[in-house]
Design a protein around this motif. Sequence first.
Motif, short mmCIF file in Angstrom:
data_model
loop_
_atom_site.label_atom_id
_atom_site.label_comp_id
_atom_site.label_asym_id
_atom_site.label_seq_id
_atom_site.Cartn_x
_atom_site.Cartn_y
_atom_site.Cartn_z
N ASP A 1 0.87 -1.17 0.00
CA ASP A 1 0.00 0.00 0.00
C ASP A 1 0.91 1.23 0.00
N PRO A 2 0.98 1.96 -1.11
CA PRO A 2 1.94 3.06 -1.21
C PRO A 2 1.66 4.22 -0.26
N GLU A 3 0.44 4.28 0.30
CA GLU A 3 0.09 5.35 1.23
C GLU A 3 0.19 4.91 2.69
N GLY A 4 0.70 3.70 2.94
CA GLY A 4 0.77 3.17 4.29
C GLY A 4 1.63 4.02 5.21
N VAL A 5 1.30 3.97 6.49
CA VAL A 5 2.07 4.70 7.50
C VAL A 5 2.27 3.81 8.73
N GLY A 6 3.26 4.18 9.53
CA GLY A 6 3.37 3.69 10.89
C GLY A 6 2.98 4.83 11.80
N PHE A 7 3.14 4.64 13.10
CA PHE A 7 2.75 5.67 14.07
C PHE A 7 3.85 5.87 15.11
N GLN A 8 4.05 7.11 15.51
CA GLN A 8 4.83 7.38 16.72
C GLN A 8 3.97 8.22 17.65
N ILE A 9 3.68 7.66 18.81
CA ILE A 9 2.82 8.31 19.80
C ILE A 9 3.71 8.92 20.88
N ASP A 10 3.52 10.19 21.14
CA ASP A 10 4.33 10.93 22.12
C ASP A 10 3.41 11.44 23.23
N TYR A 11 3.63 10.94 24.44
CA TYR A 11 2.87 11.43 25.59
C TYR A 11 3.85 11.96 26.64
#
Length: 307
Positions: free
Chosen positions: A143-153
């Motif tokens: 999926d060329p639009e795929g992402v991962g996530f970085q969550i900052d709290y």
Amino acid sequence: MKITFLGTGGGRFSAISQRRMTGGFRIDNLNGKNYHVDPGPGALVRTYQFGFDPRNLDGVFVSHAHTDHYNDAEILIEAMTRGMTKEYGVVLGNKSVLDGYERWGPGISNYHQSHSKKYVLEPNQVENINGCSVKGTKTVHGDPEGVGFQIDYKGFKISYTSDTGYFEDLHKYHEGADILIASVLRPGNKSIRGHLCSRNFIELLKEVKPKLAIMTHFGLKMLSIDPIDEAKRITKESGVKTLAAFDGMSFEVNTQNPARIRIKTLKDVNSQIHSSNIDLNRRERKNTYQASLKNGENDELTIGRNG
């Protein structure tokens, strides 16, 4: 804050065979909110199996439009919004999941997006959600639009690679991660396009230097060996404490010392529900009725009484 893996299988053949479950993972009590990340096939069932309630979700995050990541998203959204009767929660995903992109997606219908706040995330885009910042991380995948996530709290960062092949700047998107959760499909040097293998993961860990690394999303080749032994090897070669996640693995996050954790193994708390015992079934019907009334889910109950 607690992280629980409701499934650690990944890839189409692992998902089809269910050698490992494919329910994604939950992050609970993140600034008082609960999120389900990449709810693949079986996520709803596994939620109950491991003692959680999908109705207490505050958000559903989906990284890309492949079924082993989004399959159960819509039913979890229905749980979060009380059967689509309440405006509540957040739905965060990439462009293909939420809007559709060429032949990918949308993985979540417009109807299921209509009762929650919607965030379409791109690499390096940051959204403030319930007191946390969520950054999209770049992936190189089918999926060329795929992402991962970085969550900052409050400066504590949890990064999730999602499915991606290794590329030169991958580490920059996960820079500063205290905990790095990575999809590692294959062991050793057996990489395939769009996915990390152990060798890629070791290289990434040497660059990011998280305090704790967790590998998940195992394909059949990884499962044909012992992922725990592979994690030990990765720990030794990378210098980063690395765990191989397993279905039902849960732990409280130690924000002061992330590498120091106590892992719990969750069991099937609802095993008696699946029994053919008549007395158990009677008690379950009674409990279901009471729980439904408590949660305002009385439409089917009313219909059943009148029928």
